[in-house]
Design an enzyme around this catalytic site. Structure first.
Site, PDB file in Angstrom:
ATOM      1  N   HIS A 295      18.790  27.077  43.833  1.00 33.84           N
ATOM      2  CA  HIS A 295      18.403  28.163  44.168  1.00 33.84           C
ATOM      3  C   HIS A 295      18.916  28.817  45.234  1.00 33.84           C
ATOM      4  O   HIS A 295      18.703  28.383  45.719  1.00 33.84           O
ATOM      5  CB  HIS A 295      17.327  27.371  44.312  1.00 33.84           C
ATOM      6  CG  HIS A 295      16.330  26.922  44.280  1.00 33.84           C
ATOM      7  ND1 HIS A 295      16.799  25.494  43.637  1.00 33.84           N
ATOM      8  CD2 HIS A 295      15.273  26.719  42.544  1.00 33.84           C
ATOM      9  CE1 HIS A 295      15.955  24.827  42.608  1.00 33.84           C
ATOM     10  NE2 HIS A 295      15.517  25.412  41.485  1.00 33.84           N
TER      11      HIS A 295
ATOM     12  N   LYS B  23      21.429  22.158  37.089  1.00 35.86           N
ATOM     13  CA  LYS B  23      20.504  23.424  36.941  1.00 35.86           C
ATOM     14  C   LYS B  23      20.873  24.666  37.918  1.00 35.86           C
ATOM     15  O   LYS B  23      20.914  24.050  39.254  1.00 35.86           O
ATOM     16  CB  LYS B  23      18.885  23.357  37.283  1.00 35.86           C
ATOM     17  CG  LYS B  23      17.797  23.968  37.722  1.00 35.86           C
ATOM     18  CD  LYS B  23      16.478  23.384  38.178  1.00 35.86           C
ATOM     19  CE  LYS B  23      15.497  24.295  37.984  1.00 35.86           C
ATOM     20  NZ  LYS B  23      14.533  24.275  38.931  1.00 35.86           N
TER      21      LYS B  23
ATOM     22  N   LYS C 135      14.032  58.253  28.793  1.00 34.45           N
ATOM     23  CA  LYS C 135      14.856  58.144  27.671  1.00 34.45           C
ATOM     24  C   LYS C 135      15.320  59.893  27.142  1.00 34.45           C
ATOM     25  O   LYS C 135      16.271  59.974  26.522  1.00 34.45           O
ATOM     26  CB  LYS C 135      12.745  59.711  26.863  1.00 34.45           C
ATOM     27  CG  LYS C 135      12.497  58.111  26.901  1.00 34.45           C
ATOM     28  CD  LYS C 135      10.564  59.064  26.148  1.00 34.45           C
ATOM     29  CE  LYS C 135       9.146  57.628  25.458  1.00 34.45           C
ATOM     30  NZ  LYS C 135       8.597  57.876  25.481  1.00 34.45           N
TER      31      LYS C 135
ATOM     32  N   ASP D 293       9.268  59.881  18.724  1.00 39.08           N
ATOM     33  CA  ASP D 293       7.770  60.174  19.453  1.00 39.08           C
ATOM     34  C   ASP D 293       6.812  61.273  18.541  1.00 39.08           C
ATOM     35  O   ASP D 293       6.134  60.900  18.765  1.00 39.08           O
ATOM     36  CB  ASP D 293       8.242  60.043  20.956  1.00 39.08           C
ATOM     37  CG  ASP D 293       8.167  59.436  22.202  1.00 39.08           C
ATOM     38  OD1 ASP D 293       7.101  58.355  21.758  1.00 39.08           O
ATOM     39  OD2 ASP D 293       8.494  59.197  23.031  1.00 39.08           O
TER      40      ASP D 293
END
Length: 538
Positions: free
Chosen positions: A151, A178, A322, A360
């Site tokens: 981890h 893992k 955007k 939009d």
């Protein structure tokens, strides 16, 4: 990840082999859903395990470090005896992000005991894996698989470093590798996908945090051994875990295969978006092989460069990306170019080129026109009810540009109001309108019957008590629209309605702009009634 290495994600043999391994017709991947079980007592854990089974989990991870008074012998026996699902035992120490504070010997002894008593999987940390193996002295029960885990709560290392880590974990005697890392940027996750898809051994590759969410969903596409799904939201054993319910019902996890196309909403913030609910349900209803995910993106150019394979087939763009989206596309639709903002990006499948569109303005303008027609009892046959109206747009960002452009196109007289007057003036000059500062909007009422459209995020969850203009100023408007749709009725809309204005919610714009995006994503007609039905729940 460059495009060459990214294309390997679809053509590698390990990903293709996943199809053949899927059990039964219903599942398109063999990736298991594992539910972390954390409780004070073994009895409480038994109740939670039954819940996990009823919700559709494949196995449970029993977090021994969450038990308050732990009696290894009796508790482990109880848990194995009463578990309705295969068991994975984890006894995580504090030094690896868990709750266990004691000495190593009793911890490792408890895990060895779980193995002897019939656990299906044991998770042991890489740092102590060799020590644990010595403890076993080769007496490992055949049915028990050893997961050796690492981890990293700081970052996600390079592909080369991750490859070396996998080799070290394998050398430590792992049946299953893992690796859990932390995403500082969503592009970090691509490195884990690359490692997963090329791994010759069973691998669990997950990236923690909100920016790593896609690792927990798309591992089913790239051949991960398991993912974690929690019983309830917020009760997680690692940051960013989704619920089992979301994995199965929202993302249709069992239907994700190596050839599933990935779509998503690019934004910051993005967790509030209902787009995944809408598109995944619609994809399922028409039998389209796609999955639609939340994409918390800091840098859209980097995101699009990293996920450059045609597997990543289309995106919706929201605040604040955007305008930058336009610059990232190879070709931009003339309307999106005029507006200077794109809320939809399509990756062409034959050459990977990016195309930008703006849906939009159609969604918002048609919702506002419908609202005006309803309040005036006018049929569709007359021209636009916006013609000649004074139309005030709050905000000069991507959505503001789209609404200003659309209103102007319909013959309205447009005024842009923005916190910074200079930005309002730039947009007003481009579209041929007037500009004022947001502060001046309070006393701006040259005429009655005006239209107000908020395109900023003011009033969006969690700051639901905010509004861009005072209630007092709303009396001059005949219709008020708010692009924010979480909550559906914002403070602005509530006060506008109390002041006698017709209101149009952001939900109506959201559904309107989604029709065209769905058709661009799938090349199928949008299931409009279904869209209305799904969103009516909100």
């Amino acid at each position: 990840m460059d495009s060459a290495s990214n294309d390997l994600l679809v053509s590698s043999p390990s990903a293709a082999a996943v199809v053949g391994m899927a059990s039964g017709g219903a599942r398109k991947n063999p990736t298991l859903i594992c539910t972390p079980i954390m409780a004070d007592s073994a009895d409480r854990m038994v109740i939670l395990m039954a819940e996990a089974k009823s919700m559709g989990a494949d196995l449970v991870e029993i977090r021994l470090d969450s038990l308050k008074d732990f009696n290894p012998n009796s508790d482990i026996k109880t848990l194995i005896l009463h578990s309705p699902l295969p068991t994975l035992f984890t006894y995580r120490p504090m030094w690896e992000g868990g709750q266990y504070k004691g000495d190593e010997k009793p911890r490792l002894d408890a895990l060895r005991l779980a193995m002897e008593l019939g656990a299906d999987y044991i998770d042991i940390e890489l740092k102590v894996a060799l020590e644990f193996n010595e403890l076993l002295r080769g007496n490992k029960p055949g049915k028990c698989k050893l997961i050796v885990s690492s981890h990293n709560y700081e970052n996600t290392p390079s592909v080369e470093e991750l490859g070396n880590l996998v080799a070290r974990i394998q050398a430590a005697g792992a049946d299953i590798v893992k690796i859990a890392t932390t995403a500082l940027d969503i592009s970090d996750v691509a490195r884990i996908f690359q490692i997963t898809v090329h791994s010759q051994v069973p691998i669990i590759g997950l990236v923690m945090g909100e920016r790593g969410l896609i690792s927990r969903i798309l591992c089913a596409k790239f051949g991960g051994y398991l993912t974690f799904g929690t019983l309830e939201s917020g009760v997680v054993s690692a940051p960013g875990q989704p619920t089992i319910k979301d994995l199965l019902d929202l993302y249709n996890f069992r239907q994700i295969g190596p050839d599933t196309k990935v779509f998503g909403i690019i934004g910051k913030p993005v967790g509030h978006s209902k787009s995944p609910v809408l598109y995944n349900e619609a994809f399922k209803s028409v039998g389209f092989n796609g999955v639609y995910v939340h994409l918390l993106v800091d840098d859209i150019a980097r995101f699009l460069q990293t996920y450059s394979s045609t597997d990543f087939a289309g995106f919706s763009c929201t605040i604040p990306h955007k305008e930058d989206a336009v610059k990232c596309c190879d070709e931009v639709h003339p309307v999106a170019k005029s507006i200077g903002a794109a809320n939809c990006i399509i990756r062409r499948q034959n050459d990977g080129k990016l195309f930008g569109y703006n849906t939009d303005y159609v969604g918002a303008i048609s919702a506002i026109e419908d609202g005006l027609r309803a309040s005036q009892n006018v049929s569709n046959t007359v021209g636009s009810p916006l013609a000649g109206k004074l139309f005030i747009v709050i905000g000069a960002g991507g959505a503001g540009k789209a609404l200003a452009y659309g209103a102007k196109e319909k013959g309205a007289r447009v005024v842009i109001a923005n916190r910074t007057y200079e930005r309002a003036k730039v947009l007003a000059d481009i579209i041929g309108g007037d500009a004022i500062s947001l502060a001046d909007l309070e006393n701006f009422h040259p005429e009655d019957g005006m239209i107000l459209a908020n395109t900023t995020s003011i009033g969006m969850q969690p700051k639901v008590d905010e509004t861009p203009v005072s209630k007092n100023a709303l009396r001059s408007y005949s219709l008020v629209f708010d692009a924010v749709y979480t909550p559906k009725i914002t403070r602005l809309l509530r006060e506008a309605e109390e002041s006698g204005a017709k209101i149009v919610t952001g939900l109506e714009m959201f559904i309107g702009q989604a029709y065209e995006q769905f058709e661009r994503f799938t090349e199928l007609p949008a299931p409009k009634e279904l869209f209305q039905k799904i969103m009516s729940k909100y």
